[in-house]
Design a protein around this motif. Structure first.
Motif, PDB file in Angstrom:
ATOM      1  N   GLY A 455      -6.958   2.042   4.731  1.00 46.88           N
ATOM      2  CA  GLY A 455      -6.778   0.614   4.829  1.00 46.88           C
ATOM      3  C   GLY A 455      -5.519   0.124   5.506  1.00 46.88           C
ATOM      4  N   ALA A 456      -5.609  -1.135   5.949  1.00 49.14           N
ATOM      5  CA  ALA A 456      -4.529  -1.797   6.675  1.00 49.14           C
ATOM      6  C   ALA A 456      -3.671  -2.614   5.707  1.00 49.14           C
ATOM      7  CB  ALA A 456      -5.123  -2.679   7.767  1.00 49.14           C
ATOM      8  N   GLY A 457      -2.754  -3.384   6.313  1.00 50.94           N
ATOM      9  CA  GLY A 457      -1.902  -4.248   5.511  1.00 50.94           C
ATOM     10  C   GLY A 457      -0.536  -3.682   5.224  1.00 50.94           C
ATOM     11  N   VAL A 458      -0.258  -2.486   5.706  1.00 56.57           N
ATOM     12  CA  VAL A 458       1.051  -1.874   5.454  1.00 56.57           C
ATOM     13  C   VAL A 458       1.752  -1.478   6.757  1.00 56.57           C
ATOM     14  CG1 VAL A 458       0.447  -1.058   3.148  1.00 56.57           C
ATOM     15  CG2 VAL A 458      -0.054   0.397   5.118  1.00 56.57           C
ATOM     16  N   GLY A 459       1.262  -2.000   7.881  1.00 61.96           N
ATOM     17  CA  GLY A 459       1.923  -1.758   9.158  1.00 61.96           C
ATOM     18  C   GLY A 459       1.915  -0.313   9.601  1.00 61.96           C
ATOM     19  N   ALA A 460       0.837   0.388   9.331  1.00 58.84           N
ATOM     20  CA  ALA A 460       0.790   1.823   9.626  1.00 58.84           C
ATOM     21  C   ALA A 460       0.151   2.136  10.978  1.00 58.84           C
ATOM     22  CB  ALA A 460       0.044   2.565   8.523  1.00 58.84           C
ATOM     23  N   GLY A 461      -0.447   1.154  11.638  1.00 59.19           N
ATOM     24  CA  GLY A 461      -0.950   1.362  12.980  1.00 59.19           C
ATOM     25  C   GLY A 461      -2.317   2.021  13.065  1.00 59.19           C
ATOM     26  N   PRO A 462      -2.759   2.312  14.299  1.00 59.01           N
ATOM     27  CA  PRO A 462      -4.147   2.737  14.547  1.00 59.01           C
ATOM     28  C   PRO A 462      -4.558   4.058  13.918  1.00 59.01           C
ATOM     29  CG  PRO A 462      -3.077   2.012  16.580  1.00 59.01           C
ATOM     30  CD  PRO A 462      -2.005   2.121  15.550  1.00 59.01           C
ATOM     31  N   PHE A 505     -13.959   9.447  -1.938  1.00 60.44           N
ATOM     32  CA  PHE A 505     -13.334   8.507  -2.867  1.00 60.44           C
ATOM     33  C   PHE A 505     -12.225   7.753  -2.133  1.00 60.44           C
ATOM     34  CE2 PHE A 505     -10.823   6.997  -6.419  1.00 60.44           C
ATOM     35  CZ  PHE A 505     -11.771   6.721  -7.392  1.00 60.44           C
ATOM     36  N   PHE A 506     -12.511   6.494  -1.776  1.00 62.47           N
ATOM     37  CA  PHE A 506     -11.587   5.691  -0.977  1.00 62.47           C
ATOM     38  C   PHE A 506     -10.585   4.977  -1.874  1.00 62.47           C
ATOM     39  CE2 PHE A 506     -14.870   6.526   2.036  1.00 62.47           C
ATOM     40  CZ  PHE A 506     -14.260   6.478   3.281  1.00 62.47           C
ATOM     41  N   GLU A 507      -9.307   5.055  -1.491  1.00 65.16           N
ATOM     42  CA  GLU A 507      -8.215   4.435  -2.223  1.00 65.16           C
ATOM     43  C   GLU A 507      -7.392   3.605  -1.238  1.00 65.16           C
ATOM     44  OE1 GLU A 507      -7.825   8.762  -4.478  1.00 65.16           O
ATOM     45  OE2 GLU A 507      -6.028   7.792  -3.645  1.00 65.16           O
ATOM     46  N   HIS A 508      -7.399   2.295  -1.416  1.00 62.47           N
ATOM     47  CA  HIS A 508      -6.715   1.438  -0.448  1.00 62.47           C
ATOM     48  C   HIS A 508      -5.206   1.505  -0.661  1.00 62.47           C
ATOM     49  CE1 HIS A 508      -5.756  -1.877   2.196  1.00 62.47           C
ATOM     50  NE2 HIS A 508      -7.025  -1.920   2.566  1.00 62.47           N
ATOM     51  N   LYS A 509      -4.492   1.890   0.386  1.00 64.21           N
ATOM     52  CA  LYS A 509      -3.042   2.072   0.290  1.00 64.21           C
ATOM     53  C   LYS A 509      -2.306   0.791  -0.087  1.00 64.21           C
ATOM     54  CE  LYS A 509      -2.281   3.519   4.452  1.00 64.21           C
ATOM     55  NZ  LYS A 509      -3.574   3.195   5.094  1.00 64.21           N
ATOM     56  N   ALA A 510      -2.788  -0.345   0.420  1.00 64.77           N
ATOM     57  CA  ALA A 510      -2.103  -1.613   0.136  1.00 64.77           C
ATOM     58  C   ALA A 510      -2.232  -2.013  -1.329  1.00 64.77           C
ATOM     59  CB  ALA A 510      -2.655  -2.715   1.035  1.00 64.77           C
ATOM     60  N   LEU A 511      -3.200  -1.429  -2.032  1.00 63.32           N
ATOM     61  CA  LEU A 511      -3.376  -1.720  -3.454  1.00 63.32           C
ATOM     62  C   LEU A 511      -2.552  -0.796  -4.341  1.00 63.32           C
ATOM     63  CD1 LEU A 511      -7.269  -2.236  -3.659  1.00 63.32           C
ATOM     64  CD2 LEU A 511      -5.487  -3.921  -3.131  1.00 63.32           C
ATOM     65  N   TYR A 512      -2.118   0.346  -3.795  1.00 55.75           N
ATOM     66  CA  TYR A 512      -1.465   1.367  -4.602  1.00 55.75           C
ATOM     67  C   TYR A 512      -0.380   0.790  -5.520  1.00 55.75           C
ATOM     68  CZ  TYR A 512      -3.358   5.764  -2.635  1.00 55.75           C
ATOM     69  OH  TYR A 512      -4.147   6.841  -2.299  1.00 55.75           O
ATOM     70  N   ARG A 513       0.510  -0.003  -4.958  1.00 62.37           N
ATOM     71  CA  ARG A 513       1.661  -0.488  -5.727  1.00 62.37           C
ATOM     72  C   ARG A 513       1.692  -2.006  -5.879  1.00 62.37           C
ATOM     73  NH1 ARG A 513       3.016   4.258  -3.243  1.00 62.37           N
ATOM     74  NH2 ARG A 513       4.205   5.734  -4.539  1.00 62.37           N
ATOM     75  N   SER A 514       0.615  -2.664  -5.441  1.00 59.36           N
ATOM     76  CA  SER A 514       0.595  -4.133  -5.525  1.00 59.36           C
ATOM     77  C   SER A 514      -0.306  -4.662  -6.637  1.00 59.36           C
ATOM     78  CB  SER A 514       0.143  -4.722  -4.185  1.00 59.36           C
ATOM     79  OG  SER A 514      -1.211  -4.358  -3.906  1.00 59.36           O
ATOM     80  N   ILE A 515      -1.213  -3.830  -7.134  1.00 56.38           N
ATOM     81  CA  ILE A 515      -2.183  -4.270  -8.141  1.00 56.38           C
ATOM     82  C   ILE A 515      -1.920  -3.547  -9.457  1.00 56.38           C
ATOM     83  CG2 ILE A 515      -4.632  -4.418  -8.745  1.00 56.38           C
ATOM     84  CD1 ILE A 515      -3.778  -6.251  -6.450  1.00 56.38           C
ATOM     85  N   TYR A 545     -15.750  -5.407  -1.539  1.00 51.57           N
ATOM     86  CA  TYR A 545     -15.232  -4.174  -2.144  1.00 51.57           C
ATOM     87  C   TYR A 545     -13.835  -3.903  -1.596  1.00 51.57           C
ATOM     88  CZ  TYR A 545     -16.789  -2.203   2.324  1.00 51.57           C
ATOM     89  OH  TYR A 545     -16.985  -1.962   3.655  1.00 51.57           O
ATOM     90  N   GLY A 546     -13.095  -3.025  -2.271  1.00 53.60           N
ATOM     91  CA  GLY A 546     -11.770  -2.646  -1.813  1.00 53.60           C
ATOM     92  C   GLY A 546     -10.789  -3.797  -1.811  1.00 53.60           C
ATOM     93  N   ALA A 547      -9.884  -3.794  -0.845  1.00 51.69           N
ATOM     94  CA  ALA A 547      -8.863  -4.834  -0.778  1.00 51.69           C
ATOM     95  C   ALA A 547      -9.465  -6.215  -0.597  1.00 51.69           C
ATOM     96  CB  ALA A 547      -7.891  -4.528   0.364  1.00 51.69           C
ATOM     97  N   ALA A 548     -10.619  -6.286   0.028  1.00 49.21           N
ATOM     98  CA  ALA A 548     -11.259  -7.580   0.269  1.00 49.21           C
ATOM     99  C   ALA A 548     -11.632  -8.290  -1.033  1.00 49.21           C
ATOM    100  CB  ALA A 548     -12.491  -7.397   1.149  1.00 49.21           C
ATOM    101  N   VAL A 549     -11.805  -7.530  -2.116  1.00 49.52           N
ATOM    102  CA  VAL A 549     -12.056  -8.151  -3.422  1.00 49.52           C
ATOM    103  C   VAL A 549     -10.913  -9.100  -3.769  1.00 49.52           C
ATOM    104  CG1 VAL A 549     -12.261  -7.708  -5.895  1.00 49.52           C
ATOM    105  CG2 VAL A 549     -13.462  -6.243  -4.267  1.00 49.52           C
TER     106      VAL A 549
END
Length: 658
Positions: A455-462, A505-515, A545-549
């Motif tokens: 996932g995006a949202g953390v400035g990690a690029g392509p 098993f998908f884990e959104h990086k932007a959610l790791y420490r924000s939720i 699903y995911g961060a879009a929730v």
């Protein structure tokens, strides 16, 4: 050809001859049947029998062996009933793949054989996984895997050898160097004198063996197999040989110079060995004729059994039911207090408690041991579980996924951490062609979980920001889980590990420490394929699903007047279609929100399913909202522009006004 009997008994010397004779006579019969149209294809191993027979005879029957197209002798030496082989080649039920795969593309746990796939290379990684399981079990088993000289050009070859060397795995890597990869000569396949020389680059012992000399093959491999049982390590073996037929019969051999064909014909492993046995007085023409008559009768009797067998009949229901191994969900409810933790803590806690529950569960990934992984999810794990179970891997995703499959075949569950979901492209082949197809092809499940930080949202690029779930929801045989909350992440991860099927098993990086969320401190499970209804309303259904929730929740909090059903899918395969249809039939409108780009995505399928199953209930067209059709940019402003988050509110309001 120089034959050295050593301490081999006369009984063994004769037995090796009979073992070579049987596959040769079967092949000669198959060539006749091929011309008669009674089998569809044939990959000839004539001229290479000594390798398959010698290697297989050197292993015990409870040791795994992984053959290729031209290793009929592996199957006959393991004493598979011939009628079952013949049924396999005719696509009948008494074969090993229920008519779903052909020729030698099959495995059988009954005979400890693991069949290859056409991609060749992953076979070697599977052997590394099987050997790893043997080493962990301390059962003193060897394992042997075959490839051709052409297959050594694949990256999987190098990855598998490197992993086996680093981990000191008891596996024999057997190269049948028969001069040509299909029609491409060795001079165009590699630029070294001997393939065995490559072993030096991996710190690996290697040997060159005359592949047409049955006694040299059997004696040397027996010695080496005994050695690695006691002192686990990989060994690279190059067998010099030649195939007297084409890559497969339709290929022919016109590309082979006549003088080369004649030279190798004079080294025929069966003719030469027969002459030796006759010279030693161990075989006569009369005894040889008896052997041949016995084999001919066995072939004809078993062929008739296969011919008499009815054509295989199946149903769509049966075919669909065999894509996945039946998974019986075992609900474990929490009995403990809760603790307010982050998404990343829930993943770590769920993984640790699963390691405690399954005392042979293995975790593999780059930098996951002492370093704890790039996101620190496995921090301190190595202190509790040790480096045998928490394994740093070389940077070789393909070999590690294949090794995870090998572990599963040998009875051990594993979790593979992709450092970033983007890197799964380097392991794509074994996921979609080994893990996904295994249950359907030969009734062998793949108990592997692949964790996918995405996932995006953390400035990690392509190269570190993709949410690439659509690559896998398209592939039958895989399960895909994508939680949005800590509570779901922990419970679903436990269930994914319990499941006998491969799970992404998908884990959104932007959610790791924000939720954060209150999560039970003990072990519990949640069912796969069951969506979560986060909000209830009557005007519209939001499916996400995911961060879009969390994007949807922010929008609804900003617009409290909107009466919406908000469905968090949690699991994309299996998909909770009942929850979707029930809600859409109630509200009459549906919008699907995702972070992934639109074309070819899961939202396209959900939209089509709603149109096909709920059309008469709809008051407006189904709306899909997704991120831009570009790679994911690095710069913060560009990344925010890329994401669908900022467009969701307007799209939702427009659909409500329709």
């Amino acid at each position: 050809m120089l034959y050295k009997k050593g301490n081999l008994t006369n009984e063994t010397l004769i037995s090796l001859y009979k073992k070579m004779l049987k596959p040769r006579m079967i092949e000669e019969k198959m060539l006749i049947l091929l011309r008669q149209g009674k089998i569809s294809k044939w990959f000839g191993g004539i001229g290479q029998e000594a390798i398959a027979i010698g290697v297989t005879s050197a292993l015990t029957k409870d040791e795994y062996i992984l053959p290729m197209h031209r290793n009929l002798g592996v199957f006959t030496t393991r004493e598979i009933p011939l009628y079952r082989l013949f049924s396999q080649w005719q696509g009948k039920a008494n074969g090993f793949t229920k008519g779903r795969d052909r020729s030698f593309h099959f495995g059988t746990q009954e005979f400890n054989i693991v069949g290859m796939i056409s991609h060749l290379g992953p076979q070697l990684g599977v052997a590394s996984g099987i050997a790893l399981a043997n080493k962990l079990k301390e059962n003193k088993h060897a394992c042997a895997v075959f490839t051709g000289e052409g297959g050594t050009s694949e990256g999987d070859f190098h990855e598998a050898l490197n992993v086996a060397s680093v981990w000191s795995l008891p596996v024999l890597f057997c190269i049948e160097n028969n001069g040509y990869g299909l029609s491409t000569p060795t001079s165009e396949q590699y630029n070294c004198e001997n393939l065995a020389d490559r072993g030096k680059g991996y710190g690996m012992e290697s040997h060159i063996i005359d592949g047409n000399n049955i006694l040299e093959v059997y004696s040397k491999v027996s010695e080496l197999a005994d050695s690695i049982r006691e002192n686990p390590r990989p060994i690279l073996l190059e067998f010099k040989t030649f195939r007297m037929r084409g890559h497969e019969e339709a290929s022919g051999t016109k590309y082979v110079p006549d003088e080369l064909m004649d030279a190798w014909a004079a080294k025929d492993p069966i003719d030469m060995y027969r002459n030796f046995l006759m010279f030693e007085g161990l075989l006569t023409t009369q005894i040889d004729e008896v052997f041949r008559n016995e084999i001919t009768n066995e072939i004809n009797e078993n062929l008739q059994l296969a011919f008499d067998e009815e054509k295989i009949i199946s149903t769509k229901t049966k075919e669909l039911s065999d894509v996945y191994k039946e998974s019986i969900y075992q609900e474990v409810t929490s009995t403990s207090e809760t603790e307010n933790i982050r998404f990343i803590d829930a993943i770590s806690e769920g993984l640790k408690q699963s390691m405690e529950k399954h005392d042979d569960l293995i975790i593999m990934g780059q930098d996951i041991a002492e370093y704890g992984g790039v996101f620190k999810i496995t921090d301190t794990f190595v202190d509790q579980f040790g480096k045998e179970r928490v394994r740093n891997t070389p940077i070789c995703e393909s070999a590690i996924v294949a090794a995870a499959y090998g572990l599963s075949i040998n009875g051990i569950k594993s979790v593979v951490e992709m450092q970033f979901a983007d890197f799964v492209s380097s392991g794509f082949n074994p996921i979609v062609n080994l893990l996904a197809k295994s249950q359907y092809r030969w009734n062998e499940n793949a108990a592997v979980v692949i964790r996918m930080p995405c996932g995006a949202g953390v400035g990690a690029g392509p190269f570190h920001s993709q949410t690439n779930e659509a690559w896998f929801t398209k592939t039958p045989g895989l399960k895909v889980v994508y939680p949005a909350f800590p509570y779901d992440a922990k419970g679903l991860l436990a269930t994914a590990i319990n499941d006998p099927n491969p799970v992404l098993f998908f884990e959104h990086k932007a959610l790791y420490r924000s939720i954060r969320q209150d999560v039970p401190t003990d072990y519990y499970t949640l069912p796969l394929g069951k969506a979560s209804l986060l909000k209830e309303g009557n005007d519209i259904t939001i499916i996400t699903y995911g961060a879009a929730v969390h994007w949807a929740l922010e929008t609804l909090d900003k617009n409290p007047e909107i009466s919406a059903d908000l469905i968090d899918l949690r699991s994309l395969q299996p998909l909770d279609t009942e929850a979707i249809y029930t809600s859409v039939k109630k509200t009459g409108k549906a919008i699907i929100l995702q972070e992934d780009s639109l074309f070819g995505s899961i939202s396209s399928d959900i939209s089509a399913m709603i149109m096909e199953n709920c059309f008469e209930y709809l008051d407006a067209p189904v709306k899909r909202l997704a991120s831009m059709e570009t790679p994911i940019p690095f710069e913060q402003g560009l990344e925010q522009q890329y994401l669908a988050k900022n467009e969701f509110e307007a799209a939702l309001l427009d659909l409500l006004e329709y």
